[in-house]
Write an enzyme that holds these catalytic residues in place. Structure first.
Site, PDB file in Angstrom:
ATOM      1  N   GLY A   1       0.995  -1.364  -0.071  1.00 24.67           N
ATOM      2  CA  GLY A   1      -0.056  -0.018   0.008  1.00 24.67           C
ATOM      3  C   GLY A   1       0.796   1.218   0.108  1.00 24.67           C
TER       4      GLY A   1
ATOM      5  N   LEU B   1       1.271   3.437   2.568  1.00 27.28           N
ATOM      6  CA  LEU B   1       2.181   3.948   3.589  1.00 27.28           C
ATOM      7  C   LEU B   1       3.201   2.356   3.663  1.00 27.28           C
ATOM      8  CD1 LEU B   1       3.469   4.947   6.473  1.00 27.28           C
ATOM      9  CD2 LEU B   1       1.385   3.900   7.449  1.00 27.28           C
TER      10      LEU B   1
ATOM     11  N   THR C   1      -6.571   6.808  12.484  1.00 30.64           N
ATOM     12  CA  THR C   1      -6.941   7.989  11.629  1.00 30.64           C
ATOM     13  C   THR C   1      -7.376   8.990  12.749  1.00 30.64           C
ATOM     14  OG1 THR C   1      -8.328   8.827  10.030  1.00 30.64           O
ATOM     15  CG2 THR C   1      -9.163   6.555  11.313  1.00 30.64           C
ATOM     16  N   ASP C   2      -7.129  10.318  11.984  1.00 31.23           N
ATOM     17  CA  ASP C   2      -7.630  11.489  12.685  1.00 31.23           C
ATOM     18  C   ASP C   2      -9.265  11.612  12.500  1.00 31.23           C
ATOM     19  OD1 ASP C   2      -7.683  11.641   9.898  1.00 31.23           O
ATOM     20  OD2 ASP C   2      -7.604  13.738   9.723  1.00 31.23           O
TER      21      ASP C   2
ATOM     22  N   TYR D   1     -16.505   4.785   8.916  1.00 29.17           N
ATOM     23  CA  TYR D   1     -15.048   4.495   8.859  1.00 29.17           C
ATOM     24  C   TYR D   1     -14.499   4.800  10.243  1.00 29.17           C
ATOM     25  CZ  TYR D   1     -10.022   5.372   7.968  1.00 29.17           C
ATOM     26  OH  TYR D   1      -8.692   5.657   7.998  1.00 29.17           O
TER      27      TYR D   1
HETATM   28  N1  LIG Z   1      -5.025   7.441   3.462  1.00 32.04           N
HETATM   29  C1  LIG Z   1      -5.307   8.197   4.152  1.00 32.04           C
HETATM   30  O1  LIG Z   1      -5.279   9.218   3.805  1.00 32.04           O
HETATM   31  C2  LIG Z   1      -5.017   7.945   5.589  1.00 32.04           C
HETATM   32  C3  LIG Z   1      -5.582   8.850   6.619  1.00 32.04           C
HETATM   33  C4  LIG Z   1      -5.410   8.541   7.803  1.00 32.04           C
HETATM   34  C5  LIG Z   1      -4.938   7.230   8.222  1.00 32.04           C
HETATM   35  N2  LIG Z   1      -5.060   6.379   7.413  1.00 32.04           N
HETATM   36  C6  LIG Z   1      -4.858   4.876   7.746  1.00 32.04           C
HETATM   37  O2  LIG Z   1      -3.476   4.598   7.290  1.00 32.04           O
HETATM   38  C7  LIG Z   1      -3.371   3.278   6.813  1.00 32.04           C
HETATM   39  C8  LIG Z   1      -2.694   3.188   5.568  1.00 32.04           C
HETATM   40  O3  LIG Z   1      -3.224   3.952   4.645  1.00 32.04           O
HETATM   41  P1  LIG Z   1      -2.829   3.837   3.217  1.00 32.04           P
HETATM   42  O4  LIG Z   1      -3.073   4.926   2.365  1.00 32.04           O
HETATM   43  O5  LIG Z   1      -1.257   3.374   3.095  1.00 32.04           O
HETATM   44  O6  LIG Z   1      -3.591   2.509   2.492  1.00 32.04           O
HETATM   45  P2  LIG Z   1      -3.509   1.643   1.229  1.00 32.04           P
HETATM   46  O7  LIG Z   1      -2.706   2.221   0.271  1.00 32.04           O
HETATM   47  O8  LIG Z   1      -4.976   1.484   0.866  1.00 32.04           O
HETATM   48  O9  LIG Z   1      -2.850   0.391   1.845  1.00 32.04           O
HETATM   49  C9  LIG Z   1      -3.376  -0.465   2.628  1.00 32.04           C
HETATM   50  C10 LIG Z   1      -2.903  -1.604   2.341  1.00 32.04           C
HETATM   51  O10 LIG Z   1      -3.336  -2.772   3.233  1.00 32.04           O
HETATM   52  C11 LIG Z   1      -4.123  -3.890   2.433  1.00 32.04           C
HETATM   53  N3  LIG Z   1      -5.083  -4.157   2.964  1.00 32.04           N
HETATM   54  C12 LIG Z   1      -6.529  -3.755   2.517  1.00 32.04           C
HETATM   55  N4  LIG Z   1      -7.501  -4.478   3.275  1.00 32.04           N
HETATM   56  C13 LIG Z   1      -6.858  -5.599   3.809  1.00 32.04           C
HETATM   57  C14 LIG Z   1      -7.247  -6.785   4.587  1.00 32.04           C
HETATM   58  N5  LIG Z   1      -8.532  -6.839   4.744  1.00 32.04           N
HETATM   59  N6  LIG Z   1      -6.318  -7.691   4.955  1.00 32.04           N
HETATM   60  C15 LIG Z   1      -4.819  -7.457   4.740  1.00 32.04           C
HETATM   61  N7  LIG Z   1      -4.556  -6.361   3.937  1.00 32.04           N
HETATM   62  C16 LIG Z   1      -5.280  -5.683   3.569  1.00 32.04           C
HETATM   63  C17 LIG Z   1      -3.903  -3.222   1.031  1.00 32.04           C
HETATM   64  O11 LIG Z   1      -3.824  -4.165  -0.066  1.00 32.04           O
HETATM   65  P3  LIG Z   1      -4.841  -4.090  -1.323  1.00 32.04           P
HETATM   66  O12 LIG Z   1      -4.910  -2.661  -1.631  1.00 32.04           O
HETATM   67  O13 LIG Z   1      -4.432  -4.968  -2.430  1.00 32.04           O
HETATM   68  O14 LIG Z   1      -6.180  -4.558  -0.956  1.00 32.04           O
HETATM   69  C18 LIG Z   1      -2.869  -2.415   1.022  1.00 32.04           C
HETATM   70  O15 LIG Z   1      -1.710  -3.039   0.639  1.00 32.04           O
HETATM   71  C19 LIG Z   1      -4.811   2.694   7.009  1.00 32.04           C
HETATM   72  O16 LIG Z   1      -4.764   1.976   8.271  1.00 32.04           O
HETATM   73  C20 LIG Z   1      -5.776   4.045   7.069  1.00 32.04           C
HETATM   74  O17 LIG Z   1      -6.779   3.406   7.798  1.00 32.04           O
HETATM   75  C21 LIG Z   1      -5.080   6.647   5.976  1.00 32.04           C
END
Ligand SMILES: NC(=O)c1ccc[n+]([C@@H]2O[C@H](COP(=O)([O-])OP(=O)(O)OC[C@H]3O[C@@H](n4cnc5c(N)ncnc54)[C@H](OP(=O)(O)O)[C@@H]3O)[C@@H](O)[C@H]2O)c1
Length: 296
Positions: free
Chosen positions: A10, A12, A99-100, A123
């Site tokens: 993903g 991060l 998350t915030d 969420y």
């Molecule tokens: N993006 C934002 O703006 C934001 C803001 C605040 C907090 N966060 C938190 O930060 C974290 C990372 O965000 P990100 O932007 O890096 O997200 P991302 O790019 O969607 O990465 C998430 C990763 O987890 C995998 N994943 C999803 N569902 C899964 C499951 N059920 N079992 C195992 N693996 C799974 C995804 O694989 P696939 O893509 O192959 O499904 C992907 O590799 C999350 O926990 C999110 O809640 C994000």
């Protein structure tokens, strides 16, 4: 410290894999482990016997979560339980990225770690549940809340990264109306990945806020992207009410990084500096700014 990073492909996760020590960090993609599958989580983690499990896995499409609450709770809350229980069995620590959006954003000031969660959408509620379930089941946890992530890999769960999406739409001559009444601290995943490593090395478990410094609205963030890249785009501010997204979102979800400071870690740089660095790495900066950055 032998670490397993779940969600390693993903946005991060990719930067975790770049920044954390290669020999000691095992990356697991979604194809390797599904966090909603309790048995699989236990089997995979037993096979790797980690000291620390870091999980970025989430169902975090905020609007979709409203219509799929069961899935949101399966991944974000039940998934967290599976990870916490497996970590307890293996005597490993768990670092859970949150998350915030666990906050309502109606305090008019930055949130500190001890503020109680007050989520306003599915969420945020499911992530707050995941956090709390971890706290009740595993002492050795780091719960790290962050905000507005963008990074080289782009977010799989959200269909790309906000910066690239705005640049693409702006360059296509789209009339862009971006909300000016949601204020946050956009955070570069590369910076976050470094801070997570430092935090993991402290052994000081607990709840942490980790974001780049400063705050802006999504509109101000977009205006800065266009200014730094010299993009002549049609951009105007709008309100959350006018935009009319499915899910409610916090108005002011800035996170005060008080606990990391207390743990002796340096604060992350301000968001405009991180954004300029990201655009520099992408070769997207205006030529005169790019030249200045090259000399640094
Ligand atoms: N993006 C934002 O703006 C934001 C803001 C605040 C907090 N966060 C938190 O930060 C974290 C990372 O965000 P990100 O932007 O890096 O997200 P991302 O790019 O969607 O990465 C998430 C990763 O987890 C995998 N994943 C999803 N569902 C899964 C499951 N059920 N079992 C195992 N693996 C799974 C995804 O694989 P696939 O893509 O192959 O499904 C992907 O590799 C999350 O926990 C999110 O809640 C994000």
């Amino acid at each position: 410290m032998r670490a397993v990073a779940i969600g390693s492909t993903g946005q991060l996760g990719s930067d975790i894999m770049r920044v954390w020590p290669a020999g000691d960090t095992i990356g697991l993609a979604h194809a390797d482990v599904e966090v909603t599958d309790r048995e699989r989580v236990f089997d995979v983690l037993r096979a790797h016997a980690p000291d620390l499990v870091l999980s970025t896995a989430a169902f975090h499409n905020v609007d979709l979560c409203e219509s799929e609450p069961e899935r949101a709770f399966q991944v974000n809350a039940a998934g967290a339980v599976h990870l916490a229980d497996a970590c307890r069995e293996l005597d490993a620590a768990l670092m859970f990225i949150s998350t915030d959006y666990v906050f309502a954003g109606d305090l008019g000031r930055a949130y500190v770690e001890s503020d109680p969660p007050t989520p306003v959408n599915v969420y945020g509620t499911s992530k707050a549940a995941g956090e709390q379930l971890i706290r009740t089941r595993l002492d050795r946890h780091y719960i790290v809340r962050t905000s507005g992530l963008y990074g080289e890999a782009g977010s799989g769960g959200k269909g790309g990264n906000f910066v690239q999406r705005m640049l693409e739409l702006g360059r296509r001559g789209k009339d862009l109306r971006v909300v000016n009444d949601q204020v946050l601290s956009p955070t570069l995943t590369y910076d976050l990945a470094q801070q997570l490593l430092e935090l993991a090395r402290t052994g000081r478990y607990g709840t942490y806020h980790v974001t780049n410094g400063g705050a802006c609205s999504w509109y101000e963030f977009t205006a800065k992207i266009f200014a730094l890249t010299g993009t002549e785009a049609s951009l105007s501010p709008t309100t959350t009410a006018e935009f009319g997204a499915t899910a409610r979102r916090p108005a002011y979800s800035v996170l005060c990084n008080a606990a990391t400071k207390e743990a002796g870690l340096p604060l992350l740089r301000e968001w405009p500096e991180a954004l300029a660095d990201y655009l520099h790495r992408k070769g997207e900066l205006q030529p005169h700014i790019q030249a200045r950055e090259d000399q640094r």
